[in-house]
Write an enzyme that holds these catalytic residues in place. Structure first.
Site, PDB file in Angstrom:
ATOM      1  N   THR A  40       0.834  -1.211   0.000  1.00 21.56           N
ATOM      2  CA  THR A  40       0.000   0.000   0.000  1.00 21.56           C
ATOM      3  C   THR A  40       0.872   1.265   0.000  1.00 21.56           C
ATOM      4  O   THR A  40       0.590   2.224  -0.714  1.00 21.56           O
ATOM      5  CB  THR A  40      -0.903   0.019   1.264  1.00 21.56           C
ATOM      6  N   HIS A  43       2.157   1.850  -3.409  1.00 23.36           N
ATOM      7  CA  HIS A  43       1.133   2.470  -4.274  1.00 23.36           C
ATOM      8  C   HIS A  43       1.110   3.986  -4.050  1.00 23.36           C
ATOM      9  O   HIS A  43       1.027   4.766  -4.988  1.00 23.36           O
ATOM     10  CB  HIS A  43      -0.258   1.916  -3.961  1.00 23.36           C
TER      11      HIS A  43
HETATM   12 ZN   LIG Z   1       0.186  -3.291   5.201  1.00 27.10          ZN
END
Ligand SMILES: [Zn+2]
Ligand SMILES: [Zn+2]
Length: 340
Positions: A40, A43
């Site tokens: 994440t 990203h």
């Molecule tokens: Zn994580």
């Protein structure tokens, strides 16, 4: 305080001076000692479509951490300064139907730490007392710093009865790798994992995968006779977010097989529905961890011998954060831990 901030809408992340968060009411203030980088965070670092759609800037990123309680708010009852803790990165509302039914992982108003509110890649984080998890003395802080993704692996693997079954895991990122170790630990018959990254498949082998398959070179059913698999896998854990990998899983499931889906598949994914319907497959989406049964289970698994030491491939100082993100971009890593 120092914090890694996504301050402008373009690729990158920046160390900045920000105000220390205030520790009021039922909140706990934690001095961060270790953080781990998640997909994440990558990203967000790359500023891809999802990040652009989801984030409001500026934002302190990060949600995988371990630290020491520095201060507690006046309404806090269960914690005190000096305790070593991690925290659940999903802040739930506490009042929706699911929260009140004790199913907080299904809260419809979940806010993500380091996504919807300031995160843990900072000298301090403040979060509600109910999200704090006390770390047993026996568990190293480096390992505790990635309890959040380990919880994803444990939540996925414990979704179905793994003991004695043949398991297929698609995607050998850190969570897929953790799932290999967890499935072995809870008594799977065979654990087969696929990826295209040799570095990560090597780690999977070390973690006890029955077979690692580079799907650019071999197909999944090549391993059937060697492993004594007759007609396909009983349980699938989709950890790649790749539509080709997911379809290869559907092809290789036994009739009545069960799948847990953690990887975020693109909306454009085309599925061969015949595989799901005529084989009677069961699919379950996984978002985060069960609060707090998953945390309990993973702590006790580690305390009774689940070995996570091979998952962490890099430990760097927070000053080397740029190097850490560069390594993340190559994909040649397991979990990267940053020491504060
Ligand atoms: Zn994580
Ligand atoms: Zn709720």
């Amino acid at each position: 305080m120092k914090a890694l901030v996504k301050s402008i809408p373009k690729a990158g992340i920046w160390m900045e001076e920000t105000p220390e968060p205030i520790c009021d009411s039922n909140n706990v203030k934690i001095k961060i000692t270790h953080t781990a980088i998640c997909g994440t965070d990558l990203h967000i670092y790359k500023w891809d479509d999802w990040a652009q759609r989801t984030l409001k800037l500026p934002l302190i990123i990060g949600h995988e951490f371990c630290g020491i309680i520095e201060e507690v708010g006046p309404s806090v009852t269960h914690y005190k300064p000096g305790q070593r803790v991690s925290g659940e990165g999903h802040i739930t509302c506490g009042f929706c139907r699911n929260c009140r039914a004790g199913k907080r992982h299904l809260c419809e108003f979940t806010k993500g730490v380091g996504v919807h509110r300031d995160g843990a890649f900072a000298e301090y984080i403040v979060m509600p007392e109910s999200n704090i998890w006390l770390i047993d003395e026996s568990i190293p802080s480096e390992i505790a710093s990635f309890f959040d993704p380990l919880g994803n692996a444990v939540h996925s693997a414990l979704s179905y009865r793994v003991a004695g079954e043949d398991i297929l895991i698609t995607g050998a990122g850190p969570i897929g790798l953790m799932a290999v170790a967890v499935c072995n630990f809870i008594g799977a018959r065979n654990v087969v994992i696929t990826d295209i990254n040799e570095y990560r498949l090597k780690i999977a082998k070390k973690l006890g995968a029955s077979k690692t398959i580079n799907i650019t070179k071999k197909s999944i059913n090549d391993c059937y006779s060697e492993l004594g698999i007759k007609s396909g896998f009983d349980i699938g854990l989709e950890m790649s977010g790749n539509s080709t990998a997911f379809n290869s899983m559907l092809e290789n499931m036994y009739h009545g097989g069960k799948i847990a889906l953690l990887g975020l598949l693109p909306n454009s994914t085309i599925i061969n529905w015949d595989n799901i319907i005529f084989k009677g497959l069961k699919l379950k989406g996984i978002y985060g961890r069960e609060m707090y049964e998953t945390w309990y289970k993973m702590s006790e698994m580690i305390n009774s011998g689940l070995d996570m030491s091979n998952i962490m491939t890099h430990k760097l100082s927070i000053d080397q954060y740029q190097k850490a993100f560069d390594i993340m971009e190559t994909g040649n890593c397991g979990k990267i831990v940053l020491e504060w």
